[in-house]
Design a protein around this motif. Sequence first.
Motif, PDB file in Angstrom:
ATOM      1  N   TYR A 104      60.415 -15.264 -97.409  1.00 60.49           N
ATOM      2  CA  TYR A 104      60.199 -16.161 -96.359  1.00 60.49           C
ATOM      3  C   TYR A 104      61.283 -16.281 -95.522  1.00 60.49           C
ATOM      4  O   TYR A 104      61.353 -17.189 -94.607  1.00 60.49           O
ATOM      5  CB  TYR A 104      59.693 -17.502 -97.041  1.00 60.49           C
ATOM      6  N   VAL A 105      62.297 -15.459 -95.573  1.00 58.82           N
ATOM      7  CA  VAL A 105      63.443 -15.513 -94.566  1.00 58.82           C
ATOM      8  C   VAL A 105      62.955 -15.588 -93.128  1.00 58.82           C
ATOM      9  O   VAL A 105      63.526 -16.596 -92.271  1.00 58.82           O
ATOM     10  CB  VAL A 105      64.626 -14.715 -94.986  1.00 58.82           C
ATOM     11  N   THR A 106      61.954 -14.810 -92.770  1.00 58.91           N
ATOM     12  CA  THR A 106      61.687 -14.513 -91.534  1.00 58.91           C
ATOM     13  C   THR A 106      61.070 -16.110 -90.989  1.00 58.91           C
ATOM     14  O   THR A 106      61.211 -16.456 -89.746  1.00 58.91           O
ATOM     15  CB  THR A 106      60.616 -13.506 -91.132  1.00 58.91           C
ATOM     16  N   GLU A 107      60.063 -16.466 -91.819  1.00 64.49           N
ATOM     17  CA  GLU A 107      59.278 -17.774 -91.285  1.00 64.49           C
ATOM     18  C   GLU A 107      60.354 -18.951 -91.156  1.00 64.49           C
ATOM     19  O   GLU A 107      60.383 -19.813 -90.394  1.00 64.49           O
ATOM     20  CB  GLU A 107      58.331 -18.249 -92.341  1.00 64.49           C
ATOM     21  N   VAL A 108      61.405 -19.096 -92.218  1.00 64.51           N
ATOM     22  CA  VAL A 108      62.537 -20.021 -92.166  1.00 64.51           C
ATOM     23  C   VAL A 108      63.240 -20.075 -90.914  1.00 64.51           C
ATOM     24  O   VAL A 108      63.411 -20.762 -90.176  1.00 64.51           O
ATOM     25  CB  VAL A 108      63.529 -20.149 -93.434  1.00 64.51           C
ATOM     26  N   MET A 109      63.812 -18.690 -90.492  1.00 64.46           N
ATOM     27  CA  MET A 109      64.510 -18.591 -89.457  1.00 64.46           C
ATOM     28  C   MET A 109      63.712 -18.930 -88.153  1.00 64.46           C
ATOM     29  O   MET A 109      64.312 -19.097 -86.911  1.00 64.46           O
ATOM     30  CB  MET A 109      64.921 -17.010 -89.405  1.00 64.46           C
ATOM     31  N   ALA A 110      62.405 -18.380 -88.157  1.00 61.92           N
ATOM     32  CA  ALA A 110      61.638 -18.879 -87.159  1.00 61.92           C
ATOM     33  C   ALA A 110      61.491 -20.298 -86.822  1.00 61.92           C
ATOM     34  O   ALA A 110      61.608 -21.025 -85.517  1.00 61.92           O
ATOM     35  CB  ALA A 110      60.413 -18.068 -87.137  1.00 61.92           C
ATOM     36  N   ALA A 111      61.334 -21.090 -87.962  1.00 60.09           N
ATOM     37  CA  ALA A 111      61.072 -22.390 -87.719  1.00 60.09           C
ATOM     38  C   ALA A 111      62.696 -23.054 -87.304  1.00 60.09           C
ATOM     39  O   ALA A 111      62.647 -23.866 -86.484  1.00 60.09           O
ATOM     40  CB  ALA A 111      60.825 -23.218 -88.927  1.00 60.09           C
ATOM     41  N   ARG A 112      63.564 -22.449 -87.711  1.00 64.08           N
ATOM     42  CA  ARG A 112      65.088 -22.870 -87.456  1.00 64.08           C
ATOM     43  C   ARG A 112      65.281 -22.654 -85.844  1.00 64.08           C
ATOM     44  O   ARG A 112      65.755 -23.468 -85.056  1.00 64.08           O
ATOM     45  CB  ARG A 112      65.950 -22.355 -88.029  1.00 64.08           C
ATOM     46  N   GLU A 113      64.685 -21.681 -85.489  1.00 63.29           N
ATOM     47  CA  GLU A 113      64.799 -21.145 -83.999  1.00 63.29           C
ATOM     48  C   GLU A 113      64.174 -22.227 -83.138  1.00 63.29           C
ATOM     49  O   GLU A 113      64.468 -22.598 -81.966  1.00 63.29           O
ATOM     50  CB  GLU A 113      64.662 -19.871 -83.740  1.00 63.29           C
ATOM     51  N   THR A 114      62.703 -22.471 -83.612  1.00 60.22           N
ATOM     52  CA  THR A 114      61.925 -23.204 -82.671  1.00 60.22           C
ATOM     53  C   THR A 114      62.434 -24.628 -82.815  1.00 60.22           C
ATOM     54  O   THR A 114      62.398 -25.193 -81.727  1.00 60.22           O
ATOM     55  CB  THR A 114      60.669 -23.383 -83.619  1.00 60.22           C
ATOM     56  N   ARG A 115      63.003 -25.161 -83.712  1.00 60.68           N
ATOM     57  CA  ARG A 115      63.589 -26.553 -83.768  1.00 60.68           C
ATOM     58  C   ARG A 115      64.619 -26.516 -82.887  1.00 60.68           C
ATOM     59  O   ARG A 115      65.087 -27.808 -81.942  1.00 60.68           O
ATOM     60  CB  ARG A 115      64.043 -26.752 -85.357  1.00 60.68           C
ATOM     61  N   GLN A 116      65.650 -25.670 -82.891  1.00 65.98           N
ATOM     62  CA  GLN A 116      66.901 -25.679 -82.182  1.00 65.98           C
ATOM     63  C   GLN A 116      66.414 -25.451 -80.562  1.00 65.98           C
ATOM     64  O   GLN A 116      67.185 -26.027 -79.916  1.00 65.98           O
ATOM     65  CB  GLN A 116      67.657 -24.278 -82.444  1.00 65.98           C
ATOM     66  N   GLY A 117      65.451 -24.761 -80.323  1.00 64.49           N
ATOM     67  CA  GLY A 117      64.897 -24.507 -79.039  1.00 64.49           C
ATOM     68  C   GLY A 117      64.521 -26.203 -78.556  1.00 64.49           C
ATOM     69  O   GLY A 117      64.565 -26.407 -77.229  1.00 64.49           O
ATOM     70  N   GLN A 118      63.639 -26.550 -79.408  1.00 62.38           N
ATOM     71  CA  GLN A 118      63.268 -28.168 -79.123  1.00 62.38           C
ATOM     72  C   GLN A 118      64.363 -29.107 -78.663  1.00 62.38           C
ATOM     73  O   GLN A 118      64.250 -30.065 -78.144  1.00 62.38           O
ATOM     74  CB  GLN A 118      62.233 -28.584 -80.142  1.00 62.38           C
ATOM     75  N   GLU A 119      65.510 -28.729 -79.482  1.00 59.60           N
ATOM     76  CA  GLU A 119      66.655 -30.028 -79.260  1.00 59.60           C
ATOM     77  C   GLU A 119      67.400 -29.752 -78.188  1.00 59.60           C
ATOM     78  O   GLU A 119      68.218 -30.390 -77.800  1.00 59.60           O
ATOM     79  CB  GLU A 119      67.502 -29.834 -80.631  1.00 59.60           C
ATOM     80  N   ARG A 120      67.298 -28.401 -77.430  1.00 61.21           N
ATOM     81  CA  ARG A 120      68.092 -28.177 -76.259  1.00 61.21           C
ATOM     82  C   ARG A 120      67.522 -28.962 -74.895  1.00 61.21           C
ATOM     83  O   ARG A 120      66.729 -29.562 -74.704  1.00 61.21           O
ATOM     84  CB  ARG A 120      68.087 -26.816 -75.930  1.00 61.21           C
TER      85      ARG A 120
END
Length: 120
Positions: A104-120
Amino acid sequence: MTNGDAFDPNCPTRLVLDRIGDKWSVLVVLSLRHGPKRFTELRDMIGGVTPKVLTQTLRAMAADGLLTREVFAEVPPRVEYTLTPLGRSLQEPIQAITDWAEQYVTEVMAARETRQGQER
């Protein structure tokens, strides 16, 4: 001794969870699953760990009864680390968590990137 309660802040179970939840301890268990290894072998297998941190991890794991450190009377001295039966009992749960992480590393990293993009 009774079973612990990990939700009790004073329960020593939390100390055990800290040890087995530490990324370096997890990687040491995985590295030793096929038998004894020397310090340099462990360091080379576990990319990114400093000698100081690896030494601290190995000492703590030995103190917790998860591995043994055997010194051979050779010149130069040879030291090998081996999982104890208690340490080997961690192999299955740690392997299951590692398998999950790799799947599940791909899904976790994608969620992390999505979250970081929303915080900017």
